[in-house]
Enzyme design. Structure first.
Site, PDB file in Angstrom:
ATOM      1  N   SER A 164      12.722   2.756  -3.242  1.00  0.00           N
ATOM      2  CA  SER A 164      14.220   2.499  -2.541  1.00  0.00           C
ATOM      3  C   SER A 164      15.234   2.849  -3.158  1.00  0.00           C
ATOM      4  O   SER A 164      15.387   2.945  -4.750  1.00  0.00           O
ATOM      5  CB  SER A 164      13.724   1.305  -2.759  1.00  0.00           C
ATOM      6  OG  SER A 164      12.786   0.516  -2.831  1.00  0.00           O
TER       7      SER A 164
HETATM    8  N1  SAH Z   1       9.115  -1.454  -6.027  1.00  0.00           N
HETATM    9  C1  SAH Z   1       9.011   0.198  -5.666  1.00  0.00           C
HETATM   10  C2  SAH Z   1       8.786   0.731  -4.098  1.00  0.00           C
HETATM   11  C3  SAH Z   1       8.240  -0.241  -3.371  1.00  0.00           C
HETATM   12  S1  SAH Z   1       7.751   1.098  -2.375  1.00  0.00           S
HETATM   13  C4  SAH Z   1      10.261   0.931  -6.311  1.00  0.00           C
HETATM   14  O1  SAH Z   1      11.180   0.354  -7.348  1.00  0.00           O
HETATM   15  O2  SAH Z   1      10.009   2.555  -6.627  1.00  0.00           O
HETATM   16  C5  SAH Z   1       5.831   0.147  -1.027  1.00  0.00           C
HETATM   17  C6  SAH Z   1       5.150  -0.299  -2.553  1.00  0.00           C
HETATM   18  O3  SAH Z   1       4.317  -0.997  -2.359  1.00  0.00           O
HETATM   19  C7  SAH Z   1       4.129   1.180  -2.364  1.00  0.00           C
HETATM   20  O4  SAH Z   1       3.912   1.627  -3.987  1.00  0.00           O
HETATM   21  C8  SAH Z   1       2.965   0.626  -1.555  1.00  0.00           C
HETATM   22  O5  SAH Z   1       2.245   0.720  -2.757  1.00  0.00           O
HETATM   23  C9  SAH Z   1       3.507  -0.898  -2.214  1.00  0.00           C
HETATM   24  N2  SAH Z   1       2.239  -2.050  -1.603  1.00  0.00           N
HETATM   25  C10 SAH Z   1       2.442  -2.280   0.087  1.00  0.00           C
HETATM   26  N3  SAH Z   1       1.044  -2.936   0.314  1.00  0.00           N
HETATM   27  C11 SAH Z   1       0.882  -3.584  -0.522  1.00  0.00           C
HETATM   28  C12 SAH Z   1       0.231  -4.339  -1.030  1.00  0.00           C
HETATM   29  N4  SAH Z   1      -0.581  -4.957  -0.429  1.00  0.00           N
HETATM   30  N5  SAH Z   1      -0.029  -5.206  -2.165  1.00  0.00           N
HETATM   31  C13 SAH Z   1       0.617  -4.763  -3.548  1.00  0.00           C
HETATM   32  N6  SAH Z   1       1.152  -3.245  -3.210  1.00  0.00           N
HETATM   33  C14 SAH Z   1       1.698  -2.567  -2.341  1.00  0.00           C
END
Ligand code: SAH
Length: 223
Positions: A63
């Protein structure tokens, strides 16, 4: 960019965060400390402190720094909380949280992302972040309840399991809405009811139930 990362980080905190209204000194200090360059792909190193989200593996994103700070500030941390993050991604947000609270649990559905994040966090010396591979829509019951929950992927509503695992009086932050545009929402749990406040429009990758390869409907198994 020619400046070194420490200088870029200072400029990021001043221009992207402080001057845009991030005011919690502890959040600003944490953002000034975490080496974001360690969490981006090598090909994006020169953009590590750019004012935007960047691609990471598995088709996901790290992000934008401002959004990381805004969400962290919205959690209203006193410094004693157990925090659950859904969506470990690069591990950057978890690293910021790990400087602010004694215990972070972060759930990621992509095993590869979780493993990479774990390597970086270990190299940086973190010992208070538990990484879990699994479906974050189910939370992580073994460590529940949580004082704070941060969902860093977007969905149409807060998954009921997360409401259940949130401590009464606790705060949950999540981008809520359809896939093309969401609103960053801040929920506080009163008894079993959530009181909501809306922060700003945002765009996140979707919260996808299940884990890859376990769901035959998944459109891209290499994702
Ligand atoms: N917080 C992260 C950015 C997240 S992007 C950072 O600091 O880099 C969103 C993330 O959520 C992605 O890696 C995606 O794979 C994950 N995601 C999506 N659906 C999910 C679920 N049901 N359970 C766990 N992770 C999930």
């Amino acid at each position: 960019m020619s400046q070194d990362f420490a200088t870029q980080r200072q400029l990021m905190v001043e221009y992207q965060l402080r001057r845009r209204g991030i005011h919690d000194p502890k959040v600003l200090a944490a953002m000034a400390q975490v080496p974001r360059e360690r969490f981006v792909l090598p090909e994006y190193l020169s953009e590590a402190y750019a004012d935007r989200a960047l691609p990471i593996t598995c088709g996901q994103t790290i992000s934008q720094p401002y959004i990381v700070a805004l969400m962290t500030q919205a959690l209203q941390l006193s410094g004693k909380e157990k925090v659950l993050e859904i969506g470990t991604g690069s591990g950057y947000q978890a690293a910021v949280l790990g400087l602010l609270v004694p215990q972070v649990v972060s759930v990621e559905r992509h095993e590869e992302l979780s493993r990479r994040a774990g390597e970086v966090l270990r190299e940086l010396g973190y010992q208070n972040i538990l990484l879990v591979v699994g479906d974050g829509t189910q939370g992580y019951p073994p460590e529940a309840p949580y004082d704070r929950i941060l969902v860093t992927a977007a969905g149409p509503e807060v998954p009921p399991a997360l409401v259940k695992q949130l401590q009464p009086g606790g705060v949950l932050v999540m981008p809520v809405g359809p896939s093309d545009q969401q609103v960053l929402q801040v929920f506080r749990k009163h008894q079993d009811r959530l009181v909501v406040e809306e922060l700003c429009p945002v765009r996140f990758v979707p919260l996808v139930p299940g884990v890859p390869n376990s769901d035959p409907r998944e459109e891209n198994p290499d994702d």
